[in-house]
Design an enzyme around this catalytic site. Sequence first.
Site, mmCIF file in Angstrom:
data_model
loop_
_atom_site.group_PDB
_atom_site.id
_atom_site.type_symbol
_atom_site.label_atom_id
_atom_site.label_comp_id
_atom_site.label_asym_id
_atom_site.label_seq_id
_atom_site.Cartn_x
_atom_site.Cartn_y
_atom_site.Cartn_z
ATOM 1 C CD GLU A 40 -8.957 31.725 0.250
ATOM 2 O OE1 GLU A 40 -8.279 32.200 -0.444
ATOM 3 O OE2 GLU A 40 -9.549 32.827 1.011
ATOM 4 C CD GLU B 212 -8.660 35.123 3.921
ATOM 5 O OE1 GLU B 212 -7.791 34.092 4.366
ATOM 6 O OE2 GLU B 212 -8.329 35.510 2.795
#
Length: 491
Positions: free
Chosen positions: A155, A265
């Site tokens: 991320e 995810e």
Amino acid sequence: MLFHNFVLLGLAPIALAKVQYLGVAIAGGDFGCQIDGTCPLSSVQLAGDGPDQMKHFVGDLGMNMMRLPISWQFLVNNQLGGDLDANNMGKYDKMVQSCLSTGAHCMIDIHNFARWNGGVIGQGGPTDDQFVSLWTQLATKYAANDKVAFEIMNEPHDLDINIWAQTCQKVVNAIRQAGATSQMILLPGTNFDSAATLVSSGSAAALMRIQNPDGTTDNLVLDIHKYLDEDNSGTHKECVTDNVEDFKTVANFLRASGRKGLVSESGASSAASCLKAFCSQNNFINANSDVFAGFVGWAAGSFDASYVLGLTPTKQNGKLVDNQLMMQCIMAPWKNFSNSTIGTPQKPSVQQPTSLSSSSTMVLPPSLVTPTGDMVTIPLLTAAPTVVSKFSTRPIGSDTEMFITTPVSEMTTMTRLFSATGAPPEMPSPTFHPYAINPLGSSSLQTTLPKASGTPGTPGAGPVASGAAAAAGKAAACGLVFIGTLVAMLL
């Protein structure tokens, strides 16, 4: 059994799909990491029962990919640009080896948000060379095992995507040159790698320009994340979107580019809103497996049962047992999209079985169906380990076929008899009407209720197959269990 009595006529085969990889994150190595890339070593909690969880996920559920988050700081013992720390890396490698021993693919996830203690990699913080050094060492260590996947970074956010893509290109070169030439490498975009902005932010286009040193793009996969709550943070209990439109945008981009992505995810709570939305999202991802290579749920590992997005199994009677979210929204969509053949009916068939055995019948209680007008929605219960009635629950074998009937109108007669006798009743001459199902993306089955005259309603539109055809197609073609995809009305 009951299904074998159905006669199939005029059926055209349709191949269903599912993602190649399905798994879960074994969290703990990432504990304490903040979005500014600070990751205190004291917060790391590698799951002590992680090996047992992974054996369960792979051996009992059939998953084939585990994601193993870890912080950059932990691996080098807080020495930026330094060598892998023998002690800390040894602890992490023990988890990796436990994963590999299951036969699953094992994803190394550097969980630093493209940062080290506040500084963006290659953009004022750690240098590209320092980051490349980390990945050179990791790739060298695991170069001989093609089941190790490399997730360059968890991320990234608030950075220049074109500069970041250049950093990722250097990492890819280093991994391949270290001898890891066949392993999957996941390429993450900015804005927390969100599916909602991967295309619009320019991340996808910039990352898809990355190549292997030989000029190919083999095993270079777009990394994709997405949550379903109000701010895409994965911190709220309620889900406000099913993300289908966002994943549709990404799917269209990948399809046009001739490339693939992997959802490494995504997670949700077990709230009713999430059981609906998360299932819908994951059905869509599986239905578009031509461009989505896999799905990894967040998260198990060191999270306990109180964690809002928890997928950690609990131990009951000496066995690990998964929660409803895992079974209904992660496993069910994947198991449902098996590589089998079903039929598309030209005309629904009607059968009159003389009896139903306890091993072939599931009676759904009214609490599990949602009537809306003349429609009834039944959640997919493909992983249900029990035969369910309104009054009792009894175990069945995992290799047992199940027949689903809907408890609408006066279906209580059947459940009363089930409760009184411990087995479904003998039925002298009932009439069952198979109804159509939609195999392409629904998280529940919908069928039209019969009219007052007793005439079956019209199956819904779209690509459909009769429940009977689906059951017999699977049984005949693959010898597999038909689970949770036959809807019938008892009149």
